[in-house]
Scaffold this motif. Sequence first.
Motif, PDB file in Angstrom:
ATOM      1  N   GLU A  68       0.809  -1.215   0.000  1.00  0.00           N
ATOM      2  CA  GLU A  68       0.000   0.000   0.000  1.00  0.00           C
ATOM      3  C   GLU A  68       0.844   1.268   0.000  1.00  0.00           C
ATOM      4  O   GLU A  68       0.415   2.304  -0.511  1.00  0.00           O
ATOM      5  N   GLY A  69       2.020   1.212   0.584  1.00  0.00           N
ATOM      6  CA  GLY A  69       2.883   2.391   0.652  1.00  0.00           C
ATOM      7  C   GLY A  69       2.424   3.376   1.707  1.00  0.00           C
ATOM      8  O   GLY A  69       1.273   3.397   2.127  1.00  0.00           O
ATOM      9  N   ARG A  70       3.370   4.192   2.150  1.00  0.00           N
ATOM     10  CA  ARG A  70       3.075   5.254   3.120  1.00  0.00           C
ATOM     11  C   ARG A  70       4.026   6.396   2.787  1.00  0.00           C
ATOM     12  O   ARG A  70       5.156   6.435   3.232  1.00  0.00           O
ATOM     13  N   GLY A  71       3.581   7.285   1.936  1.00  0.00           N
ATOM     14  CA  GLY A  71       4.438   8.299   1.366  1.00  0.00           C
ATOM     15  C   GLY A  71       4.174   8.363  -0.122  1.00  0.00           C
ATOM     16  O   GLY A  71       3.030   8.264  -0.561  1.00  0.00           O
ATOM     17  N   ILE A  72       5.214   8.477  -0.936  1.00  0.00           N
ATOM     18  CA  ILE A  72       5.066   8.558  -2.385  1.00  0.00           C
ATOM     19  C   ILE A  72       5.463   7.228  -3.020  1.00  0.00           C
ATOM     20  O   ILE A  72       6.549   6.720  -2.772  1.00  0.00           O
ATOM     21  N   ARG A  73       4.563   6.681  -3.826  1.00  0.00           N
ATOM     22  CA  ARG A  73       4.859   5.462  -4.575  1.00  0.00           C
ATOM     23  C   ARG A  73       5.410   5.868  -5.931  1.00  0.00           C
ATOM     24  O   ARG A  73       4.755   6.608  -6.678  1.00  0.00           O
ATOM     25  N   VAL A  74       6.600   5.392  -6.262  1.00  0.00           N
ATOM     26  CA  VAL A  74       7.266   5.834  -7.486  1.00  0.00           C
ATOM     27  C   VAL A  74       7.958   4.658  -8.169  1.00  0.00           C
ATOM     28  O   VAL A  74       8.460   3.743  -7.510  1.00  0.00           O
ATOM     29  N   THR A  75       7.951   4.694  -9.495  1.00  0.00           N
ATOM     30  CA  THR A  75       8.617   3.669 -10.298  1.00  0.00           C
ATOM     31  C   THR A  75       9.555   4.336 -11.299  1.00  0.00           C
ATOM     32  O   THR A  75       9.224   5.389 -11.855  1.00  0.00           O
ATOM     33  N   ALA A  76      10.712   3.738 -11.505  1.00  0.00           N
ATOM     34  CA  ALA A  76      11.663   4.198 -12.515  1.00  0.00           C
ATOM     35  C   ALA A  76      12.039   3.017 -13.393  1.00  0.00           C
ATOM     36  O   ALA A  76      12.138   1.887 -12.906  1.00  0.00           O
ATOM     37  N   ASP A  77      12.250   3.267 -14.709  1.00  0.00           N
ATOM     38  CA  ASP A  77      12.709   2.181 -15.556  1.00  0.00           C
ATOM     39  C   ASP A  77      13.610   2.689 -16.671  1.00  0.00           C
ATOM     40  O   ASP A  77      13.678   3.894 -16.946  1.00  0.00           O
TER      41      ASP A  77
END
Length: 319
Positions: free
Chosen positions: A149-158
């Motif tokens: 669920e995350g607690r803060g910012i959920r971020v993805t890089a590729d």
Amino acid sequence: MATTEGALVSSATRGSLAVTMAGGVSTCAVAQSMTRAPVFAFSRMPAARLFALTISQYLNDLRTVVRQVSKHAELVSIEPAVLGRTVHLKFTYTTGDAAGQNMTTACTWHACQWILEQEHLVDSQELESFIIEGNTSGDKKASFQSMTEGRGIRVTADCVLPEGIVKRVLNTTPDELTMGYHHIASGAVHGGVLGSTANAANIVAAIFTATGQDIACVHESSVGQFILERTSDGGVYASMTLPGLALGTVGGGTHLPAQRELLEMMGCTGKGSAVRLAEVIAGFALALDLSTVSAAVSGHFVSAHERLGRNRPGAVPCA
């Protein structure tokens, strides 16, 4: 990066060079939230269950209370969980460019005071105690909830690395790199690790320290998922997902002179800058994991630390 890890800056630089030469990294912050989870203890389970079934009807009233406490926090939802005779209420907020830990604590406290004043909602004869945090929010702790669920910012890089760059910059081959990834990913499952990264915590800790974040949040913020796949043209696809970067660009230590200067240098001030900082961290975490796994599979991991470690005589300084 604020770090005492001798090889960290060099390894992150190598990974970043490979990614840059391959055309750069794509990043996307997909969600932002902050949670606080008070607990209400009742004399028996029926009273707890009734409270849990009723509380959601007052979401709009609680949003009104929250707005009176903070102009930045927005109450998104309240989720009750009944554990025996207790009810854990997970308050979920959006907090703009602030990490929002203290902000949401204050908002939740005043919201709970409003709840306690509602005699039709809380029977004083049944309620035994109330605590502002019942330890289900995941605050400063790695948990399955942090991962999913995350607690803060959920971020993805590729990014996509051609074979030539893998060989020339990372000193390995696409086959060796992906093979090594699969070994450490399966090892993480066997060891019961939350997520699977090689070294993300080092980047999170170094940038958190440098930019005035709450260092204790490194624990939950470095939980992540690193993925490597072969591409049809012989290269490597790589991605890094960090589901809960508990960070901000306002509040806390971000106003200190040195930390503020570094945030400004990275373009991480002003509206929307917390998302940018999260994307920067995810991009460098991806670069570092690429370099770390490459060093391990190529047999250079130990020699790099022996050459760059700060406890070695004549070690190359890193800043």
